[in-house]
Motif scaffolding. Structure first.
Motif, mmCIF file in Angstrom:
data_model
loop_
_atom_site.group_PDB
_atom_site.id
_atom_site.type_symbol
_atom_site.label_atom_id
_atom_site.label_comp_id
_atom_site.label_asym_id
_atom_site.label_seq_id
_atom_site.Cartn_x
_atom_site.Cartn_y
_atom_site.Cartn_z
ATOM 1 N N GLY A 88 -20.333 -20.995 38.680
ATOM 2 C CA GLY A 88 -21.238 -21.053 37.542
ATOM 3 C C GLY A 88 -20.560 -21.450 36.252
ATOM 4 N N GLU A 89 -19.251 -21.729 36.327
ATOM 5 C CA GLU A 89 -18.486 -22.187 35.158
ATOM 6 C C GLU A 89 -17.922 -23.565 35.477
ATOM 7 N N PRO A 90 -18.749 -24.616 35.459
ATOM 8 C CA PRO A 90 -18.275 -25.946 35.875
ATOM 9 C C PRO A 90 -17.140 -26.481 35.010
ATOM 10 N N GLY A 91 -17.040 -26.017 33.783
ATOM 11 C CA GLY A 91 -15.965 -26.507 32.924
ATOM 12 C C GLY A 91 -14.584 -26.104 33.384
ATOM 13 N N SER A 92 -14.487 -25.034 34.184
ATOM 14 C CA SER A 92 -13.165 -24.553 34.594
ATOM 15 C C SER A 92 -12.443 -25.569 35.475
ATOM 16 N N ALA A 93 -13.170 -26.189 36.402
ATOM 17 C CA ALA A 93 -12.535 -27.197 37.255
ATOM 18 C C ALA A 93 -12.083 -28.388 36.432
ATOM 19 N N TRP A 103 -1.762 -7.409 24.274
ATOM 20 C CA TRP A 103 -2.689 -7.978 25.255
ATOM 21 C C TRP A 103 -2.683 -7.136 26.538
ATOM 22 N N PHE A 104 -1.499 -6.708 26.957
ATOM 23 C CA PHE A 104 -1.426 -5.888 28.168
ATOM 24 C C PHE A 104 -2.215 -4.592 27.995
ATOM 25 N N ALA A 105 -2.012 -3.914 26.868
ATOM 26 C CA ALA A 105 -2.747 -2.676 26.615
ATOM 27 C C ALA A 105 -4.249 -2.944 26.538
ATOM 28 N N HIS A 106 -4.620 -4.067 25.923
ATOM 29 C CA HIS A 106 -6.039 -4.415 25.799
ATOM 30 C C HIS A 106 -6.666 -4.651 27.177
ATOM 31 N N TYR A 107 -6.020 -5.452 28.011
ATOM 32 C CA TYR A 107 -6.600 -5.754 29.319
ATOM 33 C C TYR A 107 -6.571 -4.539 30.239
ATOM 34 N N ARG A 108 -5.579 -3.696 30.098
ATOM 35 C CA ARG A 108 -5.551 -2.488 30.929
ATOM 36 C C ARG A 108 -6.749 -1.599 30.602
ATOM 37 N N ALA A 109 -7.003 -1.447 29.283
ATOM 38 C CA ALA A 109 -8.156 -0.644 28.872
ATOM 39 C C ALA A 109 -9.470 -1.310 29.289
ATOM 40 N N ALA A 110 -9.523 -2.636 29.178
ATOM 41 C CA ALA A 110 -10.750 -3.357 29.536
ATOM 42 C C ALA A 110 -11.030 -3.269 31.032
ATOM 43 N N LEU A 111 -9.995 -3.305 31.856
ATOM 44 C CA LEU A 111 -10.191 -3.155 33.300
ATOM 45 C C LEU A 111 -10.747 -1.780 33.630
ATOM 46 N N ALA A 112 -10.233 -0.758 32.957
ATOM 47 C CA ALA A 112 -10.727 0.597 33.209
ATOM 48 C C ALA A 112 -12.185 0.744 32.780
ATOM 49 N N ALA A 113 -12.536 0.062 31.699
ATOM 50 C CA ALA A 113 -13.889 0.205 31.155
ATOM 51 C C ALA A 113 -14.912 -0.679 31.859
ATOM 52 N N ARG A 114 -14.516 -1.898 32.225
ATOM 53 C CA ARG A 114 -15.481 -2.882 32.710
ATOM 54 C C ARG A 114 -15.336 -3.211 34.190
ATOM 55 N N GLY A 115 -14.212 -2.855 34.775
ATOM 56 C CA GLY A 115 -13.967 -3.206 36.161
ATOM 57 C C GLY A 115 -13.444 -4.617 36.295
ATOM 58 N N ARG A 116 -12.864 -4.894 37.447
ATOM 59 C CA ARG A 116 -12.241 -6.195 37.678
ATOM 60 C C ARG A 116 -13.238 -7.338 37.559
ATOM 61 N N ASP A 117 -14.370 -7.233 38.256
ATOM 62 C CA ASP A 117 -15.300 -8.356 38.310
ATOM 63 C C ASP A 117 -15.878 -8.666 36.939
ATOM 64 N N GLY A 118 -16.290 -7.638 36.220
ATOM 65 C CA GLY A 118 -16.865 -7.863 34.901
ATOM 66 C C GLY A 118 -15.870 -8.483 33.940
ATOM 67 N N LEU A 119 -14.619 -7.998 34.002
ATOM 68 C CA LEU A 119 -13.610 -8.537 33.097
ATOM 69 C C LEU A 119 -13.282 -9.982 33.432
ATOM 70 N N LEU A 120 -13.112 -10.283 34.714
ATOM 71 C CA LEU A 120 -12.746 -11.654 35.089
ATOM 72 C C LEU A 120 -13.859 -12.642 34.759
ATOM 73 N N ARG A 121 -15.093 -12.256 35.002
ATOM 74 C CA ARG A 121 -16.188 -13.178 34.685
ATOM 75 C C ARG A 121 -16.284 -13.437 33.185
ATOM 76 N N ALA A 122 -15.879 -12.469 32.379
ATOM 77 C CA ALA A 122 -15.902 -12.663 30.927
ATOM 78 C C ALA A 122 -14.684 -13.412 30.418
ATOM 79 N N GLU A 123 -13.508 -13.129 30.987
ATOM 80 C CA GLU A 123 -12.262 -13.633 30.414
ATOM 81 C C GLU A 123 -11.800 -14.965 30.981
ATOM 82 N N LEU A 124 -12.060 -15.233 32.249
ATOM 83 C CA LEU A 124 -11.553 -16.489 32.819
ATOM 84 C C LEU A 124 -12.102 -17.719 32.096
ATOM 85 N N PRO A 125 -13.386 -17.770 31.735
ATOM 86 C CA PRO A 125 -13.844 -18.940 30.973
ATOM 87 C C PRO A 125 -13.162 -19.072 29.610
ATOM 88 N N VAL A 126 -12.718 -17.964 29.051
ATOM 89 C CA VAL A 126 -11.995 -17.999 27.778
ATOM 90 C C VAL A 126 -10.574 -18.519 27.987
#
Length: 361
Positions: A272-277, A111-134
């Motif tokens: 925009g993710e009301p389910g998170s709260a 998971w660490f290697a995956h997220y490190r690569a994803a941060l480099a590819a997508r940037g912080r904002d793009g990754l967080l908006r995709a992953e936090l709802p998951v």
């Protein structure tokens, strides 16, 4: 062990450092920020837990200390003491592919290697908006520590630590059963309904907070109440947790305060993710019941603002602590107070700093 590369970009600290006469405050904020980055680089090679599923608080406590104004010397001292309990991450599992399953701690390096690569590819904002709802449906994982560690990682902007925090959350992902009734209740009525449930003595006696939370999730009477607090009550729930901690020093309630601060930090990426709260509220309901302290919500005393220490004093006392939970709590309370200036935050911080404060479950 993993060989992390150094982070070259950091975000400036947002809080002014408190002043004090001790050497713990000798270096300036820029010096301690650079030291924090170096120590976080070093910490990426360490396993995120020790003993039996106890979360490493090293990166979170280092961030909290720096946020409170600790010197570089103090940060290095804390790191030396705390790191003795931690083991290295194995060197082998370096696959950057996304693991097939969540909730398997043995997959943390992947998971660490995956997220490190994803941060480099997508940037912080793009990754967080995709992953936090998951990730949010599993926010109760290891007593909120995936969420809490992620909140700390966002404050100082260390991308390697952000990848590690997300990886820990994913590898300890723990969803609770869905609530069965969503009709809204006021916070007062909701807490009263929780108090009417059987007490902690009726539940299995387990040492880990997350295990006790999971046990409550299996109860039909809990599921009928957990979803009934509206999202708009979240700030009041956080203040209530602070008041409850000030009255009881409950170790479980402490985690509700630090988790609420982390949720506040993540809010820009959860809009925009009301389910998170709602997912956080469900987990909070389980934590309140797991604490055994919910009965004390019936009559919480009002704190006397005049006798409470000020934030510079509280910060200085926290910096001198070796207790990682106390350090994190004081930093979280000060962050809450910056957005919601209520005296209850100082009351909770002062209670944590009392000598030999007994920690209830």
């Amino acid at each position: 062990m993993l060989n992390p590369t150094s982070e070259t970009k950091t975000r400036a600290a947002t809080d002014a450092a408190p002043t004090a006469g001790s050497s713990a405050h000798a270096s300036g904020p820029s010096d301690s920020a650079a030291t924090l980055v170096a120590l976080l680089d070093k910490g990426l090679a360490l396993w995120p837990e020790y003993r039996a599923q106890l979360s490493s608080h090293l990166p979170m406590a280092l961030d909290a200390l720096q946020q409170l104004g600790a010197s570089s010397q103090r940060l290095r001292e804390f790191q030396r003491r705390y790191a003795l309990r931690l083991r290295p991450v194995p060197e082998h599992a370096r696959d950057a592919h996304r693991p097939e399953c969540m909730g398997r701690i043995e997959d943390y390096p992947q998971w660490f290697a995956h997220y490190r690569a994803a941060l480099a590819a997508r940037g912080r904002d793009g990754l967080l908006r995709a992953e936090l709802p998951v990730l949010m449906p599993g926010v109760s994982a290891v007593a909120f520590h995936g969420l809490i560690r992620t909140g700390h990682a966002l404050r100082h902007g260390h991308q390697g630590e952000l990848a590690a925090a997300l990886a820990y959350w994913a590898s300890r992902y723990q969803p609770l059963p869905a609530p069965t009734d969503m009709r809204p209740m006021t916070l007062t009525d909701w807490l009263a309904a929780l108090r009417a449930l059987p007490g902690a003595e009726a539940m299995p006696q387990r040492g880990l907070i997350a295990e006790r939370m999971a046990d409550w999730g299996l109860r039909a009477d809990w599921r009928a109440l957990a979803g009934r607090l509206p999202d708009a009550e979240l700030p009041a729930l956080a203040r209530g947790a602070a008041a409850l901690y000030a009255a009881t020093a409950s170790f479980t309630v402490l985690h509700l305060i630090t988790a609420s601060a982390a949720l506040r930090a993540l809010q820009p990426w959860l809009d925009g993710e009301p389910g998170s709260a709602r997912q956080f509220i469900h987990a909070a309901a389980a934590a309140l019941m797991a604490s055994g302290a919910v009965q004390a919500t019936a009559a919480l005393p009002a704190g006397d603002e005049a006798v409470l220490p000020d934030w510079p004093r509280l910060a200085a006392d926290a910096i001198a602590q070796h207790d990682d939970h106390v350090i994190k709590l004081v930093a979280a309370c000060r962050a809450h107070a910056a957005a919601d200036p209520a005296p209850v935050w100082r009351a909770a911080a002062a209670r944590a700093l009392q000598p030999k404060t007994p920690q209830a479950p």
